[in-house]
Design an enzyme around this catalytic site. Structure first.
Site, PDB file in Angstrom:
ATOM      1  N   GLY A  51       0.855  -1.178   0.000  1.00 24.52           N
ATOM      2  CA  GLY A  51       0.000   0.000   0.000  1.00 24.52           C
ATOM      3  C   GLY A  51       0.895   1.233   0.000  1.00 24.52           C
ATOM      4  CB  ALA A  52       0.985   4.197  -2.231  1.00 23.79           C
ATOM      5  NE  ARG A  93       6.033  -3.558  -4.816  1.00 26.67           N
ATOM      6  CZ  ARG A  93       4.740  -3.735  -4.480  1.00 26.67           C
ATOM      7  NH1 ARG A  93       4.405  -3.814  -3.209  1.00 26.67           N
ATOM      8  NH2 ARG A  93       3.809  -3.819  -5.403  1.00 26.67           N
ATOM      9  CD  GLN A 200      -2.785  -7.537  -3.385  1.00 30.64           C
ATOM     10  OE1 GLN A 200      -3.511  -8.189  -4.130  1.00 30.64           O
ATOM     11  NE2 GLN A 200      -1.644  -7.010  -3.780  1.00 30.64           N
ATOM     12  CG  ASP A 241       0.238   1.566  -5.664  1.00 27.98           C
ATOM     13  OD1 ASP A 241       0.950   1.194  -4.712  1.00 27.98           O
ATOM     14  OD2 ASP A 241      -0.858   1.057  -5.921  1.00 27.98           O
ATOM     15  CG  ASN A 251      -4.916   1.221  -7.472  1.00 29.36           C
ATOM     16  OD1 ASN A 251      -4.203   1.432  -6.492  1.00 29.36           O
ATOM     17  ND2 ASN A 251      -6.067   0.585  -7.373  1.00 29.36           N
ATOM     18  CE  LYS A 252      -1.428  -4.691  -6.481  1.00 27.53           C
ATOM     19  NZ  LYS A 252      -0.022  -5.130  -6.689  1.00 27.53           N
TER      20      LYS A 252
END
Length: 351
Positions: A51-52, A93, A200, A241, A251-252
């Site tokens: 998670g950012a 990351r 997640q 993110d 994002n994811k």
């Protein structure tokens, strides 16, 4: 019952960061004790913390651990010796910008206090990590207050991945408007995408919402479109993110698909984005570095059960970019903005 994602302990003896091991959720609640920045790098790289906002906090605390171990005569030598730790954290990351944001914040702190004794600098860096953690919780609540305005009593909200308390210092980004709406007395329910391949949504979002008695229903990722067609989803809220100047959002993986489906079904699609996750130096989403992760995350379930034929080629793209045209509003701690207006928040006025 929001559990601590990360804690800083600085009592007698060695300072340490305690990181909730999210790879073990929802079946086991345990913490990884980090006394060295390399342990924090591993926690970020292997998704014990993710998670950012949360990895930004972890990076700040990792820098504090590295700083604590340095012997230096002056700030210049101190900064030079700190550089390898910062670089290792930045490389852990690449898509999420919060690590860079946290590192630059601490670098400015050192530069602005370079005449201080090294012992005082170390103490200031440690306090800065805790400050970033506490600020993040208040930022999330502000996002919640702005976002709750767009949630009506009785609404069902679709989420993707996990942008809840577990992805932040606490309270969450995408879940903040949901929590705030419920605190305002609105009856809200949540539909959580499972979010392959690390699940997640299934492991984390569903678990944390159940811990807080928020009604949640888990669905396979590929069921979202059908539920939208049936009118069972009123709005979507996701995290980010990295968001860039033109309002594109990374994002994811799977977020882009949800956004396109929402547009097709005339469903609002909101992105919760603390300013720390907005990269004002990039003009469009095509410039965002996109992480690709190991193939075993796709071919195996938690390393225990192989679900694909040996040797099959795999693309494990961890994030996708949702163009601004699919986004209704971006929710920040400064208010709700159309994607094309997000650049107005840039404190440096980048062009």
């Amino acid at each position: 019952m929001m559990i601590d994602t990360i804690k800083w302990i600085d009592g007698a003896g060695t300072a340490k960061a305690m990181i909730l091991d999210q790879t073990r959720l929802p079946h086991d609640i345990s913490y990884i004790e980090c006394t060295d920045y390399r342990q924090v790098v591993d926690c970020i790289k292997y998704l014990a913390i993710r998670g950012a906002p949360a990895i930004g906090i972890a990076a700040a605390m990792g820098i504090a651990l590295a700083a604590d171990a340095i012997s230096a005569a002056d700030a210049m030598e101190f900064s030079a010796k700190l550089r390898p730790a910062i670089d290792a954290l930045l490389n852990s990351r690449p898509t999420a910008v919060n690590i860079q944001w946290a590192a630059e914040r601490i670098e400015r702190l050192i530069e602005n206090n370079k005449t201080m004794p090294i012992s005082a600098l170390k103490e200031m860096i440690a306090k800065e990590g805790v400050l970033i953690l506490n600020e993040d919780i208040e930022i999330n609540k502000a996002i919640g207050r702005y976002g709750a305005e767009f949630i009506k009593d009785g609404d069902t909200v679709l989420t993707h991945c996990n942008a809840g308390a577990l992805a932040t210092g606490g309270y969450g980004t995408a879940t903040a408007p949901i929590r705030m709406a419920i605190e305002q007395g609105k009856r809200i329910s949540v539909i959580a995408d499972e979010t392959r391949p690390i699940l997640q949504g299934a492991r984390l979002t569903a678990w944390e919402l159940m811990q807080d008695n928020i009604p949640v229903t888990l669905i396979p990722d590929n069921a979202a479109g059908e539920l939208m067609r049936r009118g069972e989803i009123d709005l979507c809220i996701v995290g980010t993110d990295r968001t860039v100047r033109n309002g594109d959002v990374a994002n994811k993986i799977g977020t882009y698909s949800v956004a396109v489906l929402a547009k097709e079904n005339n469903i609002p699609f909101y992105v919760a984005a603390p300013l720390s996750s907005i990269d004002f130096t990039l003009s469009s989403g095509s410039e965002i570095p996109i992480e690709e992760r190991p193939s075993h995350e796709v071919t195996n379930v938690f390393g225990r059960c192989e679900i694909a034929p040996k040797g099959v080629a795999v693309r494990n793209i961890a994030f996708d970019v949702t163009p601004a045209k699919y986004i209704t509003l971006i929710l920040t701690e400064k208010g709700a903005f159309k994607p094309e207006a997000i650049h107005t928040l840039d404190p440096k006025g980048n062009k």
